[in-house]
Design an enzyme around this catalytic site. Structure first.
Site, PDB file in Angstrom:
ATOM      1  N   SER A 142       0.847  -1.647  -0.019  1.00 36.50           N
ATOM      2  CA  SER A 142      -0.047  -0.231   0.198  1.00 36.50           C
ATOM      3  C   SER A 142       0.781   1.261   0.060  1.00 36.50           C
ATOM      4  O   SER A 142       2.161   1.185   0.239  1.00 36.50           O
ATOM      5  CB  SER A 142      -0.679  -0.121   0.736  1.00 36.50           C
ATOM      6  OG  SER A 142      -1.670   0.979   1.652  1.00 36.50           O
ATOM      7  N   TYR A 156      -1.304  -0.857  10.213  1.00 36.16           N
ATOM      8  CA  TYR A 156      -1.959  -1.219   8.828  1.00 36.16           C
ATOM      9  C   TYR A 156      -1.069  -0.987   8.029  1.00 36.16           C
ATOM     10  O   TYR A 156      -0.066  -1.823   7.083  1.00 36.16           O
ATOM     11  CB  TYR A 156      -3.563  -0.698   8.316  1.00 36.16           C
ATOM     12  CG  TYR A 156      -3.342  -0.918   7.211  1.00 36.16           C
ATOM     13  CD1 TYR A 156      -4.003  -1.900   6.486  1.00 36.16           C
ATOM     14  CD2 TYR A 156      -2.985   0.070   6.110  1.00 36.16           C
ATOM     15  CE1 TYR A 156      -4.212  -2.487   5.196  1.00 36.16           C
ATOM     16  CE2 TYR A 156      -3.501  -0.238   4.631  1.00 36.16           C
ATOM     17  CZ  TYR A 156      -4.401  -1.165   4.473  1.00 36.16           C
ATOM     18  OH  TYR A 156      -4.295  -1.550   3.088  1.00 36.16           O
TER      19      TYR A 156
END
Length: 269
Positions: A142, A156
């Site tokens: 990401s 995350y």
């Protein structure tokens, strides 16, 4: 040389970027192994892909939060005589709220799915790829792996940063053996991710030009790993954000992250 019909294993194939990868690879003449928890969705996708592209599609329901799942999954592949040429480590999700607001079991499952499972699947499938002299591994990371961590999704960004570094090392170790490894780093992507985390209303405040479709992300990911690109950030806007984050002093970057966290994250204690 790649096989006439490569076999691709896609985790998290029941929705979003995983489904888009499955469709993109099937359209390119790949046979598929679809992995996720939601059997009905996998079966529906498999039927669609068989009808549209005529290839072989195996459905292997699997909960990667189970530490024993990667071993069982690879054992079933061996039992069926399936040799994986492409591994797309896509399965993932977010855990909203502050770190202490969630039970440890919630965090442990998250780390198992986003860190341990993709690492173990690569470890188990790489030797055969190297022996055949051909393989492709896409680790869906990401843009979050390059910007300061935000409050409200504590693990995350850290997990995605790990996937980037892991991919870089794997790429260096395996390139000479014919195995390309790529960390695919999308930014905001139209999928059910934010619906599941309960942040859809907040995320919809972002301008539309910041979003990409899951289909575009998958297309870019396939193209990037085929070119031998080790890290690929999708979209010009996301690449600009990455460049800016790398240029800003840490103190300023963290201040910006703190401000944005209040606008777009759930911070309940």
């Amino acid at each position: 040389m790649p096989p006439a019909r490569p076999l691709s294993l896609v985790t998290g194939a029941s929705a979003g970027i995983g489904t888009a990868f499955a469709r993109e690879l099937a359209a390119r003449g790949h046979d598929l192994v679809l992995v996720a928890r939601r059997v009905e969705r996998l079966e529906a996708l498999a039927a669609e892909l068989r009808e549209r592209h005529g290839g072989a599609v195996a459905v292997l329901p699997c909960d990667l939060a189970d530490p024993a799942a990667p071993d069982r999954l690879c054992g079933e592949l061996e039992r069926r005589g399936l040799a994986v040429d492409w591994l797309v480590n896509n399965a993932g999700y977010g855990v909203p709220g502050s770190f202490v607001a969630n039970a440890w079991r919630t965090h442990a499952d998250f780390l198992q799915v986003l860190l341990a499972a993709p690492t173990e699947l690569a470890w188990r499938l790489l030797p055969a790829m190297r022996a055949r002299g051909y393989g492709r591994i896409v680790n869906v990371a990401s843009l979050a792996g390059f910007v300061p961590g935000s409050a409200g999704h504590t693990l995350y960004a850290a997990a995605k940063a790990y996937l980037v570094k892991f991919s870089q090392s794997l790429a260096l170790e395996n390139r000479a053996a014919g195995v390309n490894v790529c960390a695919l780093c999308p930014g905001f992507t139209w999928s059910e991710f934010h619906d599941v985390t309960g942040t859809r209303a907040k995320m919809d405040r972002l301008p539309r030009f910041m979003w990409l479709t899951a289909e575009e992300v998958a297309r870019q990911g396939v193209a990037a790993v085929e070119r031998g690109k080790v890290v690929h950030v999708t979209g010009r806007v996301n690449r600009a954000i990455k460049a800016l984050a790398e240029l800003l002093p840490d103190r300023l970057a963290l201040a910006l992250s703190a401000r944005e966290s209040k606008r777009y994250r759930q911070l309940e204690e």
